[in-house]
Design a protein around this motif. Sequence first.
Motif, mmCIF file in Angstrom:
data_model
loop_
_atom_site.group_PDB
_atom_site.id
_atom_site.type_symbol
_atom_site.label_atom_id
_atom_site.label_comp_id
_atom_site.label_asym_id
_atom_site.label_seq_id
_atom_site.Cartn_x
_atom_site.Cartn_y
_atom_site.Cartn_z
ATOM 1 N N THR A 188 1.194 -1.235 -0.176
ATOM 2 C CA THR A 188 -0.248 -0.031 -0.133
ATOM 3 C C THR A 188 0.781 1.470 -0.197
ATOM 4 O OG1 THR A 188 -1.478 -1.095 1.085
ATOM 5 C CG2 THR A 188 -2.053 0.827 1.207
ATOM 6 N N ALA A 189 2.148 1.286 0.730
ATOM 7 C CA ALA A 189 3.174 2.510 0.668
ATOM 8 C C ALA A 189 3.849 2.440 -0.478
ATOM 9 C CB ALA A 189 3.841 1.888 1.604
ATOM 10 N N LEU A 190 3.976 1.657 -1.042
ATOM 11 C CA LEU A 190 4.352 1.977 -2.508
ATOM 12 C C LEU A 190 2.726 2.651 -3.472
ATOM 13 C CD1 LEU A 190 6.732 1.320 -4.871
ATOM 14 C CD2 LEU A 190 5.554 -0.910 -5.373
ATOM 15 N N ALA A 191 2.355 1.921 -3.390
ATOM 16 C CA ALA A 191 0.736 2.182 -4.463
ATOM 17 C C ALA A 191 1.052 3.837 -4.217
ATOM 18 C CB ALA A 191 0.143 1.185 -4.628
ATOM 19 N N ALA A 192 0.624 3.872 -2.853
ATOM 20 C CA ALA A 192 0.490 5.550 -2.418
ATOM 21 C C ALA A 192 1.792 6.462 -2.760
ATOM 22 C CB ALA A 192 0.498 5.643 -0.853
ATOM 23 N N VAL A 193 2.832 5.856 -2.264
ATOM 24 C CA VAL A 193 3.729 7.068 -2.874
ATOM 25 C C VAL A 193 3.647 7.526 -4.606
ATOM 26 C CG1 VAL A 193 6.436 7.263 -3.268
ATOM 27 C CG2 VAL A 193 5.501 6.544 -1.077
ATOM 28 N N ASN A 194 3.559 5.760 -5.341
ATOM 29 C CA ASN A 194 3.193 6.277 -6.936
ATOM 30 C C ASN A 194 2.039 7.637 -6.895
ATOM 31 O OD1 ASN A 194 5.406 4.869 -7.538
ATOM 32 N ND2 ASN A 194 4.254 2.783 -7.268
ATOM 33 N N ALA A 195 1.410 7.317 -6.104
ATOM 34 C CA ALA A 195 0.271 8.424 -6.637
ATOM 35 C C ALA A 195 -0.075 9.196 -5.573
ATOM 36 C CB ALA A 195 -1.444 7.439 -5.964
ATOM 37 N N GLY A 196 1.585 9.658 -4.995
ATOM 38 C CA GLY A 196 1.870 11.397 -5.083
ATOM 39 C C GLY A 196 1.664 11.768 -3.513
ATOM 40 N N ALA A 197 2.191 10.368 -3.149
ATOM 41 C CA ALA A 197 1.824 10.563 -1.198
ATOM 42 C C ALA A 197 3.745 10.231 -1.289
ATOM 43 C CB ALA A 197 1.766 9.082 -0.814
ATOM 44 N N GLN A 198 4.214 11.690 -0.342
ATOM 45 C CA GLN A 198 5.816 11.846 -0.299
ATOM 46 C C GLN A 198 5.959 11.235 1.431
ATOM 47 O OE1 GLN A 198 5.744 16.204 -0.398
ATOM 48 N NE2 GLN A 198 4.995 16.012 -2.267
ATOM 49 N N ILE A 199 4.939 10.468 1.972
ATOM 50 C CA ILE A 199 4.988 10.262 3.980
ATOM 51 C C ILE A 199 4.934 8.884 3.886
ATOM 52 C CG2 ILE A 199 5.975 10.657 6.203
ATOM 53 C CD1 ILE A 199 5.142 13.422 5.364
ATOM 54 N N ILE A 200 5.496 8.267 4.678
ATOM 55 C CA ILE A 200 4.787 6.755 5.059
ATOM 56 C C ILE A 200 4.789 6.972 6.442
ATOM 57 C CG2 ILE A 200 5.307 4.107 4.961
ATOM 58 C CD1 ILE A 200 6.765 4.536 2.575
ATOM 59 N N ASN A 201 3.269 6.626 6.833
ATOM 60 C CA ASN A 201 3.475 6.482 8.535
ATOM 61 C C ASN A 201 2.571 5.010 8.711
ATOM 62 O OD1 ASN A 201 2.062 6.955 11.492
ATOM 63 N ND2 ASN A 201 -0.245 7.241 10.520
ATOM 64 N N ASP A 202 4.181 4.987 9.417
ATOM 65 C CA ASP A 202 3.361 3.090 9.424
ATOM 66 C C ASP A 202 3.651 2.585 11.086
ATOM 67 O OD1 ASP A 202 3.864 0.275 10.080
ATOM 68 O OD2 ASP A 202 5.607 0.358 9.418
ATOM 69 N N VAL A 203 1.936 3.169 11.801
ATOM 70 C CA VAL A 203 1.831 2.464 13.225
ATOM 71 C C VAL A 203 2.235 1.180 13.772
ATOM 72 C CG1 VAL A 203 -0.312 3.671 13.467
ATOM 73 C CG2 VAL A 203 -0.147 1.440 13.150
ATOM 74 N N SER A 204 3.152 1.148 12.665
ATOM 75 C CA SER A 204 3.878 -0.309 13.365
ATOM 76 C C SER A 204 5.019 -0.025 12.807
ATOM 77 C CB SER A 204 3.051 -1.942 12.866
ATOM 78 O OG SER A 204 4.416 -1.656 11.235
ATOM 79 N N GLY A 205 5.312 0.359 13.398
ATOM 80 C CA GLY A 205 6.824 1.299 12.765
ATOM 81 C C GLY A 205 7.582 -0.439 12.024
ATOM 82 N N GLY A 206 7.573 -0.788 11.178
ATOM 83 C CA GLY A 206 7.747 -2.069 10.284
ATOM 84 C C GLY A 206 7.936 -3.129 11.154
ATOM 85 N N LEU A 207 7.275 -3.533 11.865
ATOM 86 C CA LEU A 207 6.525 -4.599 13.045
ATOM 87 C C LEU A 207 5.788 -5.609 12.332
ATOM 88 C CD1 LEU A 207 7.254 -4.002 16.731
ATOM 89 C CD2 LEU A 207 8.755 -5.392 14.866
ATOM 90 N N ALA A 208 4.734 -5.362 11.161
ATOM 91 C CA ALA A 208 3.734 -5.500 10.251
ATOM 92 C C ALA A 208 4.326 -6.220 9.615
ATOM 93 C CB ALA A 208 2.656 -5.321 10.773
ATOM 94 N N ASP A 209 4.456 -5.809 8.754
ATOM 95 C CA ASP A 209 5.310 -6.181 6.939
ATOM 96 C C ASP A 209 6.635 -5.963 7.655
ATOM 97 O OD1 ASP A 209 5.609 -6.196 4.594
ATOM 98 O OD2 ASP A 209 3.735 -5.175 4.143
ATOM 99 N N PRO A 210 7.086 -7.271 6.896
ATOM 100 C CA PRO A 210 8.143 -7.768 7.226
ATOM 101 C C PRO A 210 9.361 -6.653 5.553
ATOM 102 C CG PRO A 210 7.708 -9.335 6.903
ATOM 103 C CD PRO A 210 6.580 -8.644 7.096
#
Length: 250
Positions: free
Chosen positions: A87-109
Motif C-alpha cells: 500500500t505504501a508503494l502504491a500510495a507513493v506512486n500516486a503522489g504520497a511523500q510520507i509513509i506513516n506506519d503505526v507498526s514501526g515496521g513490525l507488521a510487514d517484514p
Amino acid sequence: MKIMGILNVTPDSFADGGRHNSCEDAVKHARAMIAEGVDVIDVGGESTRPGAERVSEAEEIARVIPVITELAKDGVPISIDTMRASTALAAVNAGAQIINDVSGGLADPEMLAMAADLNVRYIAMHWRGASKDMNSKAIYGDVVQEVISELQARITAAIDAGIEPENLVLDPGIGFAKDAEHNWAIINGIEEFVSLGYPVLVGASRKRFLGGDSPDEREAASIALTKQLSTSGIWGVRVHSVKPHKEAIA
Ligand code: PMM
C-alpha cells in the motif's frame, strides 16, 4: 509545529458508505483542511482503533489510492497511514511523500526496505501488536523508558534497512497498547522523546484517555493538549480539526 490532518477513508468515516461517494467526500474534507492551512494530510484506509479487525490489502488500496491521486493535484504533502509495504508503494506512486506506519515496521517484514527504496519520510510509531488485542499488551514498569527503548530498536532496524536517519520521524503511539495513565506519562515525558534527536509526532486527538463519552466531547481537551505540546519541541501533531489547533499553537 506541523499540523497533520487526519483523513480516514473507511466506510464508517463518511455518512453514505459507497466507495465513490466516500472518495469524493474525503477529497472535499481534505480540501477544507487545506483551506485552513494543514501541513500534511494523513490518508488512511484501515482503522486501527482498539479492537478493530484488519482490512484486506486490495480493499485498503481501493480506498486510499483514488483519494491520493486526486489530492496530489493540489500539491499538499500527503502521508499514507498504512502498515503494508504494498500500500505504501502504491500510495507513493500516486503522489504520497510520507509513509506513516503505526507498526514501526513490525507488521510487514517488507516495509522498512520499501521505505528505504522509496527514499521518503518514514514515521515509525511505537506498537506492540495488532489493534484486535493490543489492550492486553498495555503492561509497563517505566512506560517512558520502555517505549523509548522499543522505539530505539525500531530506529536501529530502520537504519539497518537503509532508511536515511534524516527521513525518520518517531511517534510514541498514544493509545496503542497503552492505558490512560501510560498516555499521560508519555505526554508529560514527551521531551525525553524529543531529546532522541529525531522529529516527534504525537497523535492524541480525540482519543479515549482524554475522557468524555464520544470523540466530539474530547475536542476541547485535544486542543488544550496541542497548546501544551506546542512548547515541547515536537515536530507535529496528528489531529482531526485544523483551525482550532492552528489557533492553539499561535
Ligand atoms: N493514531 C491512529 C492512526 N494512525 N498514526 C500515527 N503516526 N500516530 C497515531 O497516534 C495514530 C496514527 C488512530 O487514531 P484515529 O482512529 O483517530 O485515526
